[in-house]
Design a protein around this motif. Structure first.
Motif, PDB file in Angstrom:
ATOM      1  N   GLY A  37       7.650  -0.271  -2.897  1.00  0.00           N
ATOM      2  CA  GLY A  37       6.615  -0.887  -2.071  1.00  0.00           C
ATOM      3  C   GLY A  37       6.224  -2.237  -2.645  1.00  0.00           C
ATOM      4  O   GLY A  37       6.211  -2.425  -3.864  1.00  0.00           O
ATOM      5  N   ILE A  38       5.913  -3.176  -1.756  1.00  0.00           N
ATOM      6  CA  ILE A  38       5.468  -4.502  -2.190  1.00  0.00           C
ATOM      7  C   ILE A  38       3.939  -4.541  -2.081  1.00  0.00           C
ATOM      8  O   ILE A  38       3.383  -4.457  -0.985  1.00  0.00           O
ATOM      9  CB  ILE A  38       6.098  -5.610  -1.315  1.00  0.00           C
ATOM     10  CG1 ILE A  38       7.637  -5.485  -1.329  1.00  0.00           C
ATOM     11  CG2 ILE A  38       5.657  -6.987  -1.805  1.00  0.00           C
ATOM     12  CD1 ILE A  38       8.367  -6.532  -0.485  1.00  0.00           C
ATOM     13  N   LEU A  39       3.301  -4.615  -3.248  1.00  0.00           N
ATOM     14  CA  LEU A  39       1.833  -4.608  -3.281  1.00  0.00           C
ATOM     15  C   LEU A  39       1.276  -5.923  -2.767  1.00  0.00           C
ATOM     16  O   LEU A  39       1.917  -6.955  -2.917  1.00  0.00           O
ATOM     17  CB  LEU A  39       1.357  -4.369  -4.721  1.00  0.00           C
ATOM     18  CG  LEU A  39       1.694  -2.986  -5.276  1.00  0.00           C
ATOM     19  CD1 LEU A  39       1.400  -2.929  -6.781  1.00  0.00           C
ATOM     20  CD2 LEU A  39       0.919  -1.903  -4.545  1.00  0.00           C
ATOM     21  N   GLU A  96       7.993  -2.389   3.349  1.00  0.00           N
ATOM     22  CA  GLU A  96       7.097  -3.538   3.508  1.00  0.00           C
ATOM     23  C   GLU A  96       6.204  -3.340   4.736  1.00  0.00           C
ATOM     24  O   GLU A  96       6.629  -2.736   5.731  1.00  0.00           O
ATOM     25  CB  GLU A  96       7.961  -4.801   3.641  1.00  0.00           C
ATOM     26  CG  GLU A  96       7.234  -6.099   3.832  1.00  0.00           C
ATOM     27  CD  GLU A  96       6.264  -6.470   2.715  1.00  0.00           C
ATOM     28  OE1 GLU A  96       5.369  -5.646   2.413  1.00  0.00           O
ATOM     29  OE2 GLU A  96       6.363  -7.580   2.174  1.00  0.00           O
ATOM     30  N   ASP A  97       4.982  -3.806   4.646  1.00  0.00           N
ATOM     31  CA  ASP A  97       4.086  -3.678   5.803  1.00  0.00           C
ATOM     32  C   ASP A  97       4.461  -4.671   6.897  1.00  0.00           C
ATOM     33  O   ASP A  97       4.661  -4.291   8.046  1.00  0.00           O
ATOM     34  CB  ASP A  97       2.604  -3.840   5.382  1.00  0.00           C
ATOM     35  CG  ASP A  97       2.361  -5.084   4.538  1.00  0.00           C
ATOM     36  OD1 ASP A  97       3.347  -5.704   4.084  1.00  0.00           O
ATOM     37  OD2 ASP A  97       1.199  -5.446   4.332  1.00  0.00           O
ATOM     38  N   ILE A  98       4.575  -5.952   6.539  1.00  0.00           N
ATOM     39  CA  ILE A  98       4.870  -6.950   7.577  1.00  0.00           C
ATOM     40  C   ILE A  98       5.824  -8.010   7.057  1.00  0.00           C
ATOM     41  O   ILE A  98       5.722  -8.420   5.894  1.00  0.00           O
ATOM     42  CB  ILE A  98       3.567  -7.587   8.124  1.00  0.00           C
ATOM     43  CG1 ILE A  98       3.858  -8.463   9.352  1.00  0.00           C
ATOM     44  CG2 ILE A  98       2.834  -8.383   7.054  1.00  0.00           C
ATOM     45  CD1 ILE A  98       2.613  -8.809  10.168  1.00  0.00           C
ATOM     46  N   LEU A 161     -10.665  -5.794   5.064  1.00  0.00           N
ATOM     47  CA  LEU A 161     -10.145  -5.200   6.298  1.00  0.00           C
ATOM     48  C   LEU A 161      -8.849  -4.391   6.133  1.00  0.00           C
ATOM     49  O   LEU A 161      -8.320  -3.885   7.110  1.00  0.00           O
ATOM     50  CB  LEU A 161      -9.962  -6.250   7.408  1.00  0.00           C
ATOM     51  CG  LEU A 161     -11.229  -7.053   7.762  1.00  0.00           C
ATOM     52  CD1 LEU A 161     -10.905  -8.142   8.780  1.00  0.00           C
ATOM     53  CD2 LEU A 161     -12.311  -6.135   8.315  1.00  0.00           C
ATOM     54  N   ARG A 162      -8.359  -4.247   4.894  1.00  0.00           N
ATOM     55  CA  ARG A 162      -7.163  -3.421   4.698  1.00  0.00           C
ATOM     56  C   ARG A 162      -7.413  -1.982   5.124  1.00  0.00           C
ATOM     57  O   ARG A 162      -6.501  -1.242   5.470  1.00  0.00           O
ATOM     58  CB  ARG A 162      -6.768  -3.362   3.225  1.00  0.00           C
ATOM     59  CG  ARG A 162      -6.180  -4.613   2.649  1.00  0.00           C
ATOM     60  CD  ARG A 162      -5.572  -4.312   1.274  1.00  0.00           C
ATOM     61  NE  ARG A 162      -5.490  -5.490   0.444  1.00  0.00           N
ATOM     62  CZ  ARG A 162      -4.498  -6.375   0.482  1.00  0.00           C
ATOM     63  NH1 ARG A 162      -3.499  -6.198   1.315  1.00  0.00           N
ATOM     64  NH2 ARG A 162      -4.487  -7.414  -0.323  1.00  0.00           N
ATOM     65  N   TYR A 163      -8.681  -1.565   5.008  1.00  0.00           N
ATOM     66  CA  TYR A 163      -9.036  -0.158   5.228  1.00  0.00           C
ATOM     67  C   TYR A 163      -9.023   0.246   6.695  1.00  0.00           C
ATOM     68  O   TYR A 163      -9.045   1.435   7.007  1.00  0.00           O
ATOM     69  CB  TYR A 163     -10.442   0.103   4.658  1.00  0.00           C
ATOM     70  CG  TYR A 163     -11.524  -0.636   5.424  1.00  0.00           C
ATOM     71  CD1 TYR A 163     -12.152  -0.044   6.512  1.00  0.00           C
ATOM     72  CD2 TYR A 163     -11.876  -1.939   5.077  1.00  0.00           C
ATOM     73  CE1 TYR A 163     -13.119  -0.739   7.228  1.00  0.00           C
ATOM     74  CE2 TYR A 163     -12.823  -2.628   5.776  1.00  0.00           C
ATOM     75  CZ  TYR A 163     -13.447  -2.032   6.854  1.00  0.00           C
ATOM     76  OH  TYR A 163     -14.376  -2.721   7.565  1.00  0.00           O
TER      77      TYR A 163
END
Ligand code: PRP
Length: 174
Positions: A37-39, A96-98, A161-163
């Protein structure tokens, strides 16, 4: 701050994660893959994805950052935190998320490929192809999103806003 407007609901995200996980389960069964995962953004997606895959996997993280400040930086990427797991001979799946300009994953894929993994693939939940600066092969992709500032499900605005459980865009308050 602008008001977040939901563009992809938590239910739609959950369905897509399950769909991706079903495919990954078939492709990686018996291979003990290493998910990287990429933090920070990817940790929400990665944690849902690995549990939905429901096969043995290992997990590690990297942290990369662009040189310079601001939303449009120089495009140079640096490694802030390396993987701790030996890569050689492993089946590696970058999560990756985006993918936006593509610079972050392009750097990481080049970096990891030097360490001779048995295979190296990329899974991204959100893809923003309209912003691409460098080509990246995405092996598993969830949603294509328009060129708007998206937050939630791990994606931030200045660390906030990550949550949010849904993917949102910011719209001006009336
Ligand atoms: C975001 C996102 C990707 C990267 C994509 O991370 O999580 O890792 O940008 O951008 P690119 O395709 O244009 O290179 P960010 O650098 O904002 O850090 P974060 O994950 O800690 O929020």
């Amino acid at each position: 701050m602008d008001k977040p407007k939901v563009v992809i609901t938590r239910e739609e995200i959950a369905n897509k994660v399950a769909e991706l996980a079903t495919q990954l389960r078939k492709d990686y069964r018996g291979k003990n893959p290493l998910l990287i995962g990429i933090l920070k953004g990817s940790f929400v997606f990665l944690s849902d994805l690995m549990r939905s895959m429901n096969i043995p996997v290992e997990v590690d993280f990297v942290r990369l950052s662009s040189y310079g400040a601001g939303t449009e930086s120089s495009g140079k990427i640096k490694l802030v935190k390396d993987v701790e797991t030996p890569i050689r001979g492993r089946h590696v799946l970058v999560v990756e998320d985006i993918i936006d300009r593509g610079l972050t994953v392009r750097f990481l894929l080049d970096y990891l490929s030097f360490r001779e993994p048995a295979s190296l693939k990329l899974c991204a939940l959100f893809n923003k192809p309209s912003r691409r600066k460098v080509e990246v092969p995405i092996d598993y992709v969830g949603f294509t999103v328009p060129d708007a500032f998206v937050v939630g499900y791990g994606l931030d605005l200045n660390e906030k806003l990550r949550y949010l459980p849904d993917l949102c865009v910011l719209e001006e308050q009336k």
